[in-house]
Design a protein around this motif. Structure first.
Motif, PDB file in Angstrom:
ATOM      1  N   THR A 160      62.650 -58.650  56.386  1.00 43.29           N
ATOM      2  CA  THR A 160      61.625 -59.453  57.042  1.00 43.29           C
ATOM      3  C   THR A 160      61.053 -60.470  56.062  1.00 43.29           C
ATOM      4  O   THR A 160      61.032 -60.239  54.855  1.00 43.29           O
ATOM      5  CB  THR A 160      60.453 -58.588  57.577  1.00 43.29           C
ATOM      6  N   VAL A 161      60.610 -61.582  56.611  1.00 40.01           N
ATOM      7  CA  VAL A 161      59.840 -62.565  55.851  1.00 40.01           C
ATOM      8  C   VAL A 161      58.573 -62.848  56.650  1.00 40.01           C
ATOM      9  O   VAL A 161      58.577 -62.824  57.876  1.00 40.01           O
ATOM     10  CB  VAL A 161      60.627 -63.876  55.573  1.00 40.01           C
ATOM     11  N   GLN A 162      57.486 -63.076  55.922  1.00 39.81           N
ATOM     12  CA  GLN A 162      56.215 -63.409  56.551  1.00 39.81           C
ATOM     13  C   GLN A 162      55.966 -64.891  56.312  1.00 39.81           C
ATOM     14  O   GLN A 162      56.150 -65.380  55.191  1.00 39.81           O
ATOM     15  CB  GLN A 162      55.071 -62.581  55.958  1.00 39.81           C
ATOM     16  N   LEU A 163      55.569 -65.576  57.372  1.00 42.94           N
ATOM     17  CA  LEU A 163      55.352 -67.017  57.287  1.00 42.94           C
ATOM     18  C   LEU A 163      53.976 -67.390  57.805  1.00 42.94           C
ATOM     19  O   LEU A 163      53.432 -66.728  58.697  1.00 42.94           O
ATOM     20  CB  LEU A 163      56.403 -67.771  58.108  1.00 42.94           C
ATOM     21  N   GLU A 164      53.453 -68.467  57.223  1.00 35.75           N
ATOM     22  CA  GLU A 164      52.196 -69.048  57.668  1.00 35.75           C
ATOM     23  C   GLU A 164      52.423 -70.527  57.926  1.00 35.75           C
ATOM     24  O   GLU A 164      53.323 -71.123  57.350  1.00 35.75           O
ATOM     25  CB  GLU A 164      51.109 -68.867  56.612  1.00 35.75           C
ATOM     26  N   ARG A 165      51.605 -71.070  58.789  1.00 33.07           N
ATOM     27  CA  ARG A 165      51.712 -72.491  59.082  1.00 33.07           C
ATOM     28  C   ARG A 165      50.882 -73.259  58.066  1.00 33.07           C
ATOM     29  O   ARG A 165      49.711 -72.978  57.857  1.00 33.07           O
ATOM     30  CB  ARG A 165      51.221 -72.809  60.485  1.00 33.07           C
ATOM     31  N   ASP A 166      51.519 -74.220  57.410  1.00 31.42           N
ATOM     32  CA  ASP A 166      50.842 -75.108  56.467  1.00 31.42           C
ATOM     33  C   ASP A 166      50.981 -76.511  57.044  1.00 31.42           C
ATOM     34  O   ASP A 166      52.035 -77.132  56.919  1.00 31.42           O
ATOM     35  CB  ASP A 166      51.488 -75.008  55.080  1.00 31.42           C
ATOM     36  N   LYS A 167      49.919 -76.969  57.703  1.00 31.10           N
ATOM     37  CA  LYS A 167      49.947 -78.227  58.460  1.00 31.10           C
ATOM     38  C   LYS A 167      51.025 -78.115  59.529  1.00 31.10           C
ATOM     39  O   LYS A 167      50.950 -77.247  60.377  1.00 31.10           O
ATOM     40  CB  LYS A 167      50.117 -79.418  57.538  1.00 31.10           C
ATOM     41  N   ALA A 168      52.066 -78.935  59.493  1.00 25.58           N
ATOM     42  CA  ALA A 168      53.100 -78.889  60.534  1.00 25.58           C
ATOM     43  C   ALA A 168      54.302 -78.056  60.117  1.00 25.58           C
ATOM     44  O   ALA A 168      55.256 -77.931  60.869  1.00 25.58           O
ATOM     45  CB  ALA A 168      53.554 -80.307  60.877  1.00 25.58           C
ATOM     46  N   GLU A 169      54.262 -77.464  58.922  1.00 22.09           N
ATOM     47  CA  GLU A 169      55.436 -76.766  58.390  1.00 22.09           C
ATOM     48  C   GLU A 169      55.167 -75.270  58.242  1.00 22.09           C
ATOM     49  O   GLU A 169      54.060 -74.867  57.899  1.00 22.09           O
ATOM     50  CB  GLU A 169      55.779 -77.369  57.021  1.00 22.09           C
ATOM     51  N   TRP A 170      56.180 -74.471  58.468  1.00 19.81           N
ATOM     52  CA  TRP A 170      56.093 -73.036  58.245  1.00 19.81           C
ATOM     53  C   TRP A 170      56.568 -72.732  56.838  1.00 19.81           C
ATOM     54  O   TRP A 170      57.579 -73.263  56.384  1.00 19.81           O
ATOM     55  CB  TRP A 170      56.932 -72.283  59.278  1.00 19.81           C
ATOM     56  N   ARG A 171      55.803 -71.869  56.129  1.00 20.36           N
ATOM     57  CA  ARG A 171      56.135 -71.529  54.743  1.00 20.36           C
ATOM     58  C   ARG A 171      56.189 -70.011  54.578  1.00 20.36           C
ATOM     59  O   ARG A 171      55.354 -69.293  55.124  1.00 20.36           O
ATOM     60  CB  ARG A 171      55.107 -72.132  53.796  1.00 20.36           C
ATOM     61  N   ILE A 172      57.161 -69.564  53.816  1.00 26.40           N
ATOM     62  CA  ILE A 172      57.341 -68.134  53.547  1.00 26.40           C
ATOM     63  C   ILE A 172      56.364 -67.724  52.442  1.00 26.40           C
ATOM     64  O   ILE A 172      56.376 -68.304  51.368  1.00 26.40           O
ATOM     65  CB  ILE A 172      58.801 -67.845  53.144  1.00 26.40           C
ATOM     66  N   PHE A 173      55.529 -66.722  52.737  1.00 29.37           N
ATOM     67  CA  PHE A 173      54.582 -66.256  51.727  1.00 29.37           C
ATOM     68  C   PHE A 173      54.831 -64.807  51.311  1.00 29.37           C
ATOM     69  O   PHE A 173      54.244 -64.311  50.352  1.00 29.37           O
ATOM     70  CB  PHE A 173      53.127 -66.433  52.183  1.00 29.37           C
ATOM     71  N   GLY A 174      55.713 -64.119  52.004  1.00 30.52           N
ATOM     72  CA  GLY A 174      56.027 -62.737  51.660  1.00 30.52           C
ATOM     73  C   GLY A 174      57.395 -62.352  52.194  1.00 30.52           C
ATOM     74  O   GLY A 174      57.927 -63.007  53.097  1.00 30.52           O
ATOM     75  N   TYR A 175      57.957 -61.288  51.620  1.00 27.69           N
ATOM     76  CA  TYR A 175      59.286 -60.860  52.062  1.00 27.69           C
ATOM     77  C   TYR A 175      59.518 -59.393  51.722  1.00 27.69           C
ATOM     78  O   TYR A 175      58.911 -58.828  50.817  1.00 27.69           O
ATOM     79  CB  TYR A 175      60.378 -61.713  51.415  1.00 27.69           C
ATOM     80  N   ARG A 176      60.393 -58.795  52.478  1.00 24.03           N
ATOM     81  CA  ARG A 176      60.945 -57.461  52.211  1.00 24.03           C
ATOM     82  C   ARG A 176      62.422 -57.568  52.598  1.00 24.03           C
ATOM     83  O   ARG A 176      62.759 -57.542  53.775  1.00 24.03           O
ATOM     84  CB  ARG A 176      60.241 -56.402  53.021  1.00 24.03           C
ATOM     85  N   ILE A 177      63.283 -57.726  51.590  1.00 26.49           N
ATOM     86  CA  ILE A 177      64.692 -58.041  51.813  1.00 26.49           C
ATOM     87  C   ILE A 177      65.580 -57.022  51.108  1.00 26.49           C
ATOM     88  O   ILE A 177      65.264 -56.564  50.008  1.00 26.49           O
ATOM     89  CB  ILE A 177      65.021 -59.464  51.271  1.00 26.49           C
ATOM     90  N   SER A 178      66.688 -56.692  51.737  1.00 28.19           N
ATOM     91  CA  SER A 178      67.739 -55.913  51.084  1.00 28.19           C
ATOM     92  C   SER A 178      69.031 -56.704  51.234  1.00 28.19           C
ATOM     93  O   SER A 178      69.191 -57.487  52.174  1.00 28.19           O
ATOM     94  CB  SER A 178      67.876 -54.516  51.700  1.00 28.19           C
ATOM     95  N   ALA A 179      69.930 -56.515  50.296  1.00 28.33           N
ATOM     96  CA  ALA A 179      71.209 -57.232  50.337  1.00 28.33           C
ATOM     97  C   ALA A 179      72.276 -56.343  49.738  1.00 28.33           C
ATOM     98  O   ALA A 179      72.034 -55.624  48.774  1.00 28.33           O
ATOM     99  CB  ALA A 179      71.106 -58.544  49.561  1.00 28.33           C
ATOM    100  N   GLY A 180      73.460 -56.404  50.323  1.00 29.32           N
ATOM    101  CA  GLY A 180      74.571 -55.620  49.800  1.00 29.32           C
ATOM    102  C   GLY A 180      75.785 -55.747  50.694  1.00 29.32           C
ATOM    103  O   GLY A 180      75.803 -56.540  51.644  1.00 29.32           O
ATOM    104  N   PRO A 181      76.798 -54.955  50.384  1.00 30.18           N
ATOM    105  CA  PRO A 181      78.030 -55.010  51.192  1.00 30.18           C
ATOM    106  C   PRO A 181      77.737 -54.696  52.658  1.00 30.18           C
ATOM    107  O   PRO A 181      76.923 -53.828  52.970  1.00 30.18           O
ATOM    108  CB  PRO A 181      78.919 -53.935  50.575  1.00 30.18           C
TER     109      PRO A 181
END
Length: 148
Positions: free
Chosen positions: A118-139
């Motif tokens: 998951t990524v958490q986003l907030e609106r900064d004026k007209a743009e969405w910006r990622i401010f947090g994340y919980r990511i896993s990656a692998g095969p």
């Protein structure tokens, strides 16, 4: 490959037009990150991140970019999916938690990898910006064939 995106849940009220804007903006923010971090050799692998989140992500570069995962190999995306849970206040989206899934295949096609979480986003004026994340990656495990 286009990213498939959908709204899963909305807390508060949003018009159909605003919902479409949110899906488009959040998907663009996630796509910029994926394209820069996993699908190209960008000097800035975290476009659209807030400064604090970008600093944390640089510390998690083995996870948040293709550096370790792909070990210098080229990759193509075979699945791109974003599922949004939206928080709306006074008919305006103010925050989003987006479930993300990016499946990559190595250039020679012999390996598959998945980036999910998951990524958490907030609106900064007209743009969405990622401010947090919980990511896993692998095969990525091969999909099981459905028996008919």
């Amino acid at each position: 490959m286009d990213t498939k995106a959908k709204v899963s849940e909305i807390t508060g009220a949003l018009s159909k037009k605003e919902r479409q804007r949110v899906v488009k903006g959040v998907t663009e923010a996630v796509d910029r990150w994926w394209d820069a971090a996993y699908l190209s050799d960008s000097e800035n692998p975290f476009p659209g991140f807030t400064p604090g989140a970008a600093k944390l992500a640089r510390g998690d570069a083995d996870l948040m970019t293709g550096a370790r995962l792909l070990d210098g190999a080229t990759a193509v995306a075979t699945r791109r999916r974003v599922t949004l849970d939206v928080l709306a206040v006074k008919r305006r989206a103010v925050g989003v938690t987006a479930g993300v899934l990016l499946v990559l295949e190595s250039g020679d096609g012999d390996k598959r990898y998945a980036v999910r979480g998951t990524v958490q986003l907030e609106r900064d004026k007209a743009e969405w910006r990622i401010f947090g994340y919980r990511i896993s990656a692998g095969p990525e495990q091969p999909r099981k064939e459905k028996k008919r």
